[in-house]
Scaffold this active site. Structure first.
Site, PDB file in Angstrom:
ATOM      1  N   GLY A   1       0.804  -1.213   0.000  1.00 61.62           N
ATOM      2  CA  GLY A   1       0.000   0.000   0.000  1.00 61.62           C
ATOM      3  C   GLY A   1       0.840   1.266   0.000  1.00 61.62           C
TER       4      GLY A   1
ATOM      5  N   CYS B   1      -4.769  10.959   9.278  1.00 64.30           N
ATOM      6  CA  CYS B   1      -4.107  12.144   8.717  1.00 64.30           C
ATOM      7  C   CYS B   1      -4.857  13.427   9.067  1.00 64.30           C
ATOM      8  CB  CYS B   1      -3.937  11.985   7.213  1.00 64.30           C
ATOM      9  SG  CYS B   1      -5.453  11.563   6.318  1.00 64.30           S
TER      10      CYS B   1
END
Length: 352
Positions: A11, A150
């Protein structure tokens, strides 16, 4: 050397972890885990990494990870992380999860936002929510660390000086978030195809986002009652990396707009990865995500809107570094007693 395993090596966050760990002076990459990518080398999965690490991706077994790793990073989807953490928690000295499987401590909130990530409550209680600038002392020696999302990283760092520093009670916080396409990972979705995403401002979560619940949960456990409501709208923009979180804060407490900047500077003094900036200090207005790309910095600006009676906090970061892999390595540094900046001193790349 501290032996490192990365699960979810194919990923985007996994690739960033490989990049950072491979150039870290105190970390040695000893295990790469995955399912669909088993048997492949890192350079085959991530074109920017032409590294001869002597490793290929393997299927994960608890025995292999426990034998070869002092710390394992889980860069896997939340349901997979919940399963893997249950398997590895007491077999590896440190598990650092980059997913949302263990970020929200309150069971009801977790079940609402991550219904497929089934986790034991006892295990969830053992995870430390890893914002290094806010709870660094708790990370030292911690066996289980959950890396914030995030957006959550940007929002939390932006609000902490108001709640944990100035002690303000925030009646209402409204967050406007804009992020690049890498925030969605490598899953194939029609709205993310280039003809539709390029040049777009896509309101993919206009009335709610799980990172807002994550921030509320963390702040409530850190200092109960300081945030009344926190809501968020999220938009996808045509950038690949980077995000900007704009928090509009309303409080009934008295606020000295002239003191806000100094309060933020005091709060983050000595924290090299949070850069408190004046809005007009550079050639372009900051914070701007492109001014932090490729780095572990979060840029913050705080302003007071006299007409609207609101505090405006702007926070920008690279969602794959400070918002994921970089913060995970920063937490690992503290966990193992290293200076937190070790292996993370790269400056931003601009223009990008």
């Amino acid at each position: 050397m501290i032996r490192v395993g990365i699960v979810g090596a194919s990923g985007l966050a996994g690739g960033e972890l490989i990049r950072l760990v491979s150039q870290h002076p105190e970390l040695e990459l000893t295990f790469l885990g995955g399912n669909s990518s088993a048997g492949r080398r890192p350079a085959q999965l991530h074109p920017g990494l032409r590294l001869d690490l002597g490793l290929t991706v393997e299927r994960v077994t608890a025995e292999a990870v426990a034998e070869r790793c002092d710390v394992v990073f889980l860069a896997t989807p939340a349901p997979a992380s919940a399963e893997l953490a249950t398997l590895l928690a007491d077999r590896v000295p440190c598990v650092i999860d980059l997913s949302g499987a263990f970020r929200i401590r309150t069971p009801q909130l977790h079940e609402r936002w991550y219904p497929k990530a089934v986790r034991p409550d006892e295990l969830a209680d053992r995870f430390i929510y890893g914002v290094p600038e806010l709870i660094g002392d708790q990370l030292a020696g911690a066996p289980l660390i959950s890396v914030p999302g995030c957006y959550a990283t940007a929002i939390t760092l932006g609000l902490a000086p108001l709640t944990l520093g100035l002690g303000l009670n925030l009646r209402t916080v409204v967050v406007d978030g804009k992020s690049g396409s890498s925030g969605g990972g490598l899953q194939l979705r029609v709205p993310d195809l280039h003809p539709l995403r390029n040049g777009a401002i896509a309101p993919y979560a206009p009335t709610g986002h799980r990172h807002a619940a994550e921030v509320s949960d963390f702040l409530e456990h850190s200092k109960p009652g300081t945030v009344g409501s926190l809501t968020m709208s999220a938009y996808g923009v045509s950038h690949v990396r980077g995000l900007l979180a704009s928090s509009y804060v309303f409080t009934d407490d008295e606020v000295d707009g002239r003191e806000l900047q100094r309060a933020y500077l005091r709060f983050y003094k000595g924290h090299r990865f949070v850069r408190v900036r004046r809005h007009t200090e550079t050639l372009i207005p900051v914070p701007d995500p492109q001014a932090v790309l490729g780095s572990n910095f979060c840029d913050l600006t705080v302003l007071y809107d006299d007409e609207g009676g609101r505090i405006v906090v702007l926070a920008a970061l690279d969602n794959l570094v400070k918002g994921a892999a970089g913060q995970a390595v920063q937490a690992a540094n503290i966990r193992f007693g290293l200076p937190e900046e070790t292996g993370l001193t790269m400056q931003p790349v601009m223009p990008a």
